[in-house]
Design a protein around this motif. Structure first.
Motif, PDB file in Angstrom:
ATOM      1  N   PHE A  83       1.061  -1.173  -0.066  1.00 40.55           N
ATOM      2  CA  PHE A  83       0.055   0.023  -0.031  1.00 40.55           C
ATOM      3  C   PHE A  83       1.016   1.103  -0.057  1.00 40.55           C
ATOM      4  O   PHE A  83       1.464   1.545   1.051  1.00 40.55           O
ATOM      5  N   ARG A  84       1.009   1.855  -1.131  1.00 35.76           N
ATOM      6  CA  ARG A  84       1.792   3.321  -1.368  1.00 35.76           C
ATOM      7  C   ARG A  84       0.938   4.325  -1.029  1.00 35.76           C
ATOM      8  O   ARG A  84       0.130   4.598  -1.796  1.00 35.76           O
ATOM      9  N   ILE A  85       1.205   5.043   0.112  1.00 33.70           N
ATOM     10  CA  ILE A  85       0.353   6.088   0.273  1.00 33.70           C
ATOM     11  C   ILE A  85       0.631   7.576  -0.421  1.00 33.70           C
ATOM     12  O   ILE A  85       1.788   7.670  -0.654  1.00 33.70           O
ATOM     13  N   ASP A  86      -0.310   8.237  -0.837  1.00 30.37           N
ATOM     14  CA  ASP A  86      -0.536   9.357  -1.171  1.00 30.37           C
ATOM     15  C   ASP A  86      -1.502  10.330  -0.463  1.00 30.37           C
ATOM     16  O   ASP A  86      -2.849   9.683  -0.736  1.00 30.37           O
ATOM     17  N   HIS A  87      -1.360  10.982   0.568  1.00 29.93           N
ATOM     18  CA  HIS A  87      -2.163  11.159   1.482  1.00 29.93           C
ATOM     19  C   HIS A  87      -3.371  12.331   0.841  1.00 29.93           C
ATOM     20  O   HIS A  87      -4.523  12.295   1.320  1.00 29.93           O
ATOM     21  N   TYR A  88      -2.990  12.696  -0.409  1.00 32.73           N
ATOM     22  CA  TYR A  88      -3.953  13.429  -1.064  1.00 32.73           C
ATOM     23  C   TYR A  88      -5.137  12.601  -1.523  1.00 32.73           C
ATOM     24  O   TYR A  88      -6.278  13.153  -1.534  1.00 32.73           O
ATOM     25  N   LEU A  89      -4.889  11.380  -1.859  1.00 29.86           N
ATOM     26  CA  LEU A  89      -5.998  10.464  -2.172  1.00 29.86           C
ATOM     27  C   LEU A  89      -6.920  10.472  -1.213  1.00 29.86           C
ATOM     28  O   LEU A  89      -8.089   9.846  -1.404  1.00 29.86           O
ATOM     29  N   GLY A  90      -6.758  10.586   0.309  1.00 31.82           N
ATOM     30  CA  GLY A  90      -7.506  10.476   1.372  1.00 31.82           C
ATOM     31  C   GLY A  90      -8.415  11.763   1.402  1.00 31.82           C
ATOM     32  O   GLY A  90      -9.314  11.546   2.313  1.00 31.82           O
ATOM     33  N   LYS A  91      -8.169  12.769   0.834  1.00 31.21           N
ATOM     34  CA  LYS A  91      -8.758  13.969   1.146  1.00 31.21           C
ATOM     35  C   LYS A  91     -10.256  13.987   0.525  1.00 31.21           C
ATOM     36  O   LYS A  91     -10.697  13.348  -0.566  1.00 31.21           O
ATOM     37  N   GLU A  92     -11.311  14.456   1.214  1.00 27.44           N
ATOM     38  CA  GLU A  92     -12.483  14.257   0.951  1.00 27.44           C
ATOM     39  C   GLU A  92     -12.929  14.695  -0.475  1.00 27.44           C
ATOM     40  O   GLU A  92     -13.498  14.071  -1.300  1.00 27.44           O
ATOM     41  N   THR A  93     -12.560  15.883  -0.806  1.00 27.10           N
ATOM     42  CA  THR A  93     -12.647  16.374  -2.105  1.00 27.10           C
ATOM     43  C   THR A  93     -12.146  15.684  -3.000  1.00 27.10           C
ATOM     44  O   THR A  93     -12.824  15.591  -4.507  1.00 27.10           O
ATOM     45  N   VAL A  94     -11.128  14.704  -3.097  1.00 32.44           N
ATOM     46  CA  VAL A  94     -10.532  14.130  -4.157  1.00 32.44           C
ATOM     47  C   VAL A  94     -11.395  12.888  -4.458  1.00 32.44           C
ATOM     48  O   VAL A  94     -11.603  12.660  -5.580  1.00 32.44           O
TER      49      VAL A  94
ATOM     50  N   ASN B 121       3.966  13.348  -6.589  1.00 33.98           N
ATOM     51  CA  ASN B 121       2.901  12.604  -6.053  1.00 33.98           C
ATOM     52  C   ASN B 121       1.467  13.065  -6.077  1.00 33.98           C
ATOM     53  O   ASN B 121       0.580  12.906  -6.871  1.00 33.98           O
ATOM     54  N   HIS B 122       1.308  14.068  -5.311  1.00 34.47           N
ATOM     55  CA  HIS B 122       0.028  14.848  -4.971  1.00 34.47           C
ATOM     56  C   HIS B 122      -0.670  15.468  -6.059  1.00 34.47           C
ATOM     57  O   HIS B 122      -1.651  15.145  -6.606  1.00 34.47           O
ATOM     58  N   LEU B 123       0.140  16.265  -6.800  1.00 27.54           N
ATOM     59  CA  LEU B 123      -0.348  17.076  -8.027  1.00 27.54           C
ATOM     60  C   LEU B 123      -0.621  16.035  -9.088  1.00 27.54           C
ATOM     61  O   LEU B 123      -1.524  16.179  -9.858  1.00 27.54           O
ATOM     62  N   LEU B 124       0.271  15.145  -9.382  1.00 28.07           N
ATOM     63  CA  LEU B 124      -0.045  14.256 -10.423  1.00 28.07           C
ATOM     64  C   LEU B 124      -1.144  13.442 -10.204  1.00 28.07           C
ATOM     65  O   LEU B 124      -1.958  12.903 -10.933  1.00 28.07           O
ATOM     66  N   GLN B 125      -1.486  13.020  -8.837  1.00 24.07           N
ATOM     67  CA  GLN B 125      -2.560  12.359  -8.596  1.00 24.07           C
ATOM     68  C   GLN B 125      -3.701  12.934  -8.776  1.00 24.07           C
ATOM     69  O   GLN B 125      -5.028  12.223  -9.351  1.00 24.07           O
ATOM     70  N   LEU B 126      -3.933  14.168  -8.498  1.00 20.85           N
ATOM     71  CA  LEU B 126      -5.085  15.028  -8.806  1.00 20.85           C
ATOM     72  C   LEU B 126      -5.060  15.255 -10.276  1.00 20.85           C
ATOM     73  O   LEU B 126      -6.371  15.162 -10.684  1.00 20.85           O
ATOM     74  N   LEU B 127      -4.140  15.157 -10.895  1.00 25.56           N
ATOM     75  CA  LEU B 127      -4.263  15.508 -12.550  1.00 25.56           C
ATOM     76  C   LEU B 127      -4.896  14.128 -13.015  1.00 25.56           C
ATOM     77  O   LEU B 127      -5.982  14.012 -13.938  1.00 25.56           O
ATOM     78  N   THR B 128      -4.550  13.166 -12.693  1.00 21.21           N
ATOM     79  CA  THR B 128      -4.821  11.722 -13.176  1.00 21.21           C
ATOM     80  C   THR B 128      -6.557  11.550 -12.963  1.00 21.21           C
ATOM     81  O   THR B 128      -7.035  11.037 -13.659  1.00 21.21           O
ATOM     82  N   LEU B 129      -6.708  11.959 -11.405  1.00 24.76           N
ATOM     83  CA  LEU B 129      -8.402  11.663 -11.543  1.00 24.76           C
ATOM     84  C   LEU B 129      -9.213  12.773 -12.110  1.00 24.76           C
ATOM     85  O   LEU B 129     -10.329  12.484 -12.419  1.00 24.76           O
TER      86      LEU B 129
END
Ligand code: BG6
Length: 483
Positions: free
Chosen positions: A171-182, A236-244
């Motif tokens: 389990f590789r964590i990116d805590h931005y993925l746990g944010k409610e808005t995400v 990590n964080h910004l690219l995760q937001l971009l993918t979603l």
């Protein structure tokens, strides 16, 4: 689902992340009845603490940061805590034996090894656990960021961990993925009919993803000099937001289906290489302004070095996704320390109406705010009331989660720990995702490393260097600033 009994072993258990995020999140899980009565938390550190010392430390340092409405619940939580001292990489095996003793006979429990320690320890710790016979079929391992500092180091870590654990256990964590808005972004996109038809280059002019922070980096130079904003936030964080934001609709809400779509976005990112790096990326470093020190003068750190002078505390990038949906739509990414506000948001800027019959309109904009106050705003054009000429005005249609829902908005780590304990990896990064992200980041890092110029200075408390504004300005666009 049912709450399994688990043993959660936290490496770096007395560290900053553990005290500020993990333990408060676990307490919330406990308080909301999401931990089974026998679930234990075993902190590993070099600290030489007895269980009672560790409980005292948590009582002193964590209690005030969480709502303790029932002292019995707090005591129950403290009672779950244990501490084991390990001699990392040393000859003294006592700590590992102690851990093995605590876990002996508990093989039927879920076992979670949470590595909140530096990435160079990930491989060695996993090997130690395997050698001590502690890795059971019901074991999982959680990896905190940073997962390496470039593609080869990330691959090495993934290989080392992968030699002991199956990918489904990692389990590789990116805590931005746990944010409610995400998480709401996926619901907004895929549980509503009206957005998806216009979610493409026909209707969208560009997307902006910002993570602005007011904090600087006091006391973090040792880490930050070798990280910088690109590794610390963008990879990590910004690219995760971009993918979603950009992914295709998955066929089901399923761990692999969602991650398959995300990785396709990363693979479609147009590489930024060579001389393009200058054109499409901006680096900044904050300088002292008023009471705020510059990066090089932050207190409590080692003295600045050449790496300190070269490290970026701000970056802005113009990214492009080469696929049918997004061709020609820039995705602007921006993050920085010591900006004037703390705000993370995704702004989807629509195009002008195809044919305007009213003067003075402006294009629609959808803002997904991750923080400070989670919410979604759609800016629409409306007519100002009045009997005279029609005057247009942009008005926000706003959804504030805080005002709409009475339930407390959980912290990202609460959500993610709950998922780890339930064995659900959907919100965690798969190996191919992490590596695809590094593959896009590496050429930018290379070009920056050999660039003759230092990052552009920006005064602490401002929105970044001039270059960040030019990045959009030259195509007639501007960053969405606080209104
Ligand atoms: C971390 C970075 O991953 O995210 C920090 O290492 C940054 O530098 C933090 O401050 C931001 O997280 P959040 O949840 O406050 O936006």
């Amino acid at each position: 689902g049912p709450v399994h009994t688990a043993d959660l072993v936290v490496f770096g258990g007395t560290g900053d992340l553990s005290l500020r995020k993990l333990l408060p999140a676990l307490y919330h899980c406990d308080r909301d009845g999401r931990l089974s009565p026998e679930t234990r938390v075993i902190a590993m550190s070099r600290g030489g603490l007895a269980d009672s010392d560790f409980r005292g430390k948590v009582d002193a340092e964590v209690r005030d940061s969480v709502p303790v409405d029932d002292p019995a619940v707090w005591q129950r939580f403290l009672g779950r805590l244990h501490h084991v001292s390990v001699d990392v990489g040393g000859a003294d095996r006592t700590g590992w034996h102690h851990l093995a003793g605590l876990l002996a006979g508990q093989e039927d429990r879920d076992r979670v090894f949470y590595l909140a320690s530096p990435p160079r320890t990930f491989g060695p710790f996993c090997r130690e656990l395997a050698e001590a016979g502690l890795v059971t079929p019901r074991s999982r391992v959680v990896l905190e960021k940073p997962l390496g500092h470039d593609l080869p180091s990330a691959q090495r870590i993934n290989d080392e961990v992968g030699a002991i654990f199956d990918e489904r256990q990692i389990f590789r964590i990116d805590h931005y993925l746990g944010k409610e808005t995400v998480q709401n972004l996926l619901v907004l996109r895929f549980a509503n009919a009206f957005l998806e038809p216009v979610w493409n280059s026909l209707w969208i002019d560009h997307v902006q993803i910002t993570a602005a922070e007011t904090v600087g980096t006091p006391g973090r130079r040792g880490y930050y000099d070798h990280a910088g904003a690109l590794r610390d936030m963008v990879q990590n964080h910004l690219l995760q937001l971009l993918t979603l934001t950009a992914m295709e609709p998955p066929a089901q809400n399923d761990r692999e289906a969602i991650r398959d779509e995300k990785v396709k976005v990363l693979q479609a990112l147009r590489p930024i290489t060579g001389s393009e790096v200058d054109r499409f990326t901006v680096r900044g470093q904050y300088t002292g302004a008023g009471d705020l020190p510059g990066y090089l003068d932050e207190p409590g750190s080692t003295p600045p070095t050449e790496s300190s002078r070269r490290v970026e505390t701000f970056t802005a990038i113009r990214a492009e996704i080469r696929n049918w949906r997004w061709a020609g739509v820039p995705f602007y990414l921006r993050t920085g320390k010591r900006m004037p506000y703390r705000r993370s948001e995704i702004v989807v800027q629509f195009k002008d109406v195809p044919h305007s019959i009213f003067p003075g309109g402006s294009p629609n904009r959808l803002v997904l705010r991750l923080q400070p106050e989670e919410g979604i705003e759609l800016h629409l054009m409306a007519k100002e009331p009045g009997a005279g000429e029609v005057t247009l005005k942009p008005v926000p249609m706003a959804l504030s989660f805080g005002k709409t829902f009475t339930a407390r908005v959980p912290e990202a780590y609460e959500r993610l720990l709950t998922d780890v304990l339930a064995g659900n990896p959907t919100l965690f990064m798969r190996r191919d995702e992490v590596e695809a992200a590094w593959r896009w980041i590496d050429p930018i890092l290379d070009a920056w490393r050999s660039a003759p110029a230092l990052p552009e200075p920006y005064p602490a408390g401002t929105t970044g260097p001039a270059g960040a504004h030019e990045l959009l300005g030259r195509s007639g666009r501007a960053w969405h600033e606080e209104e």
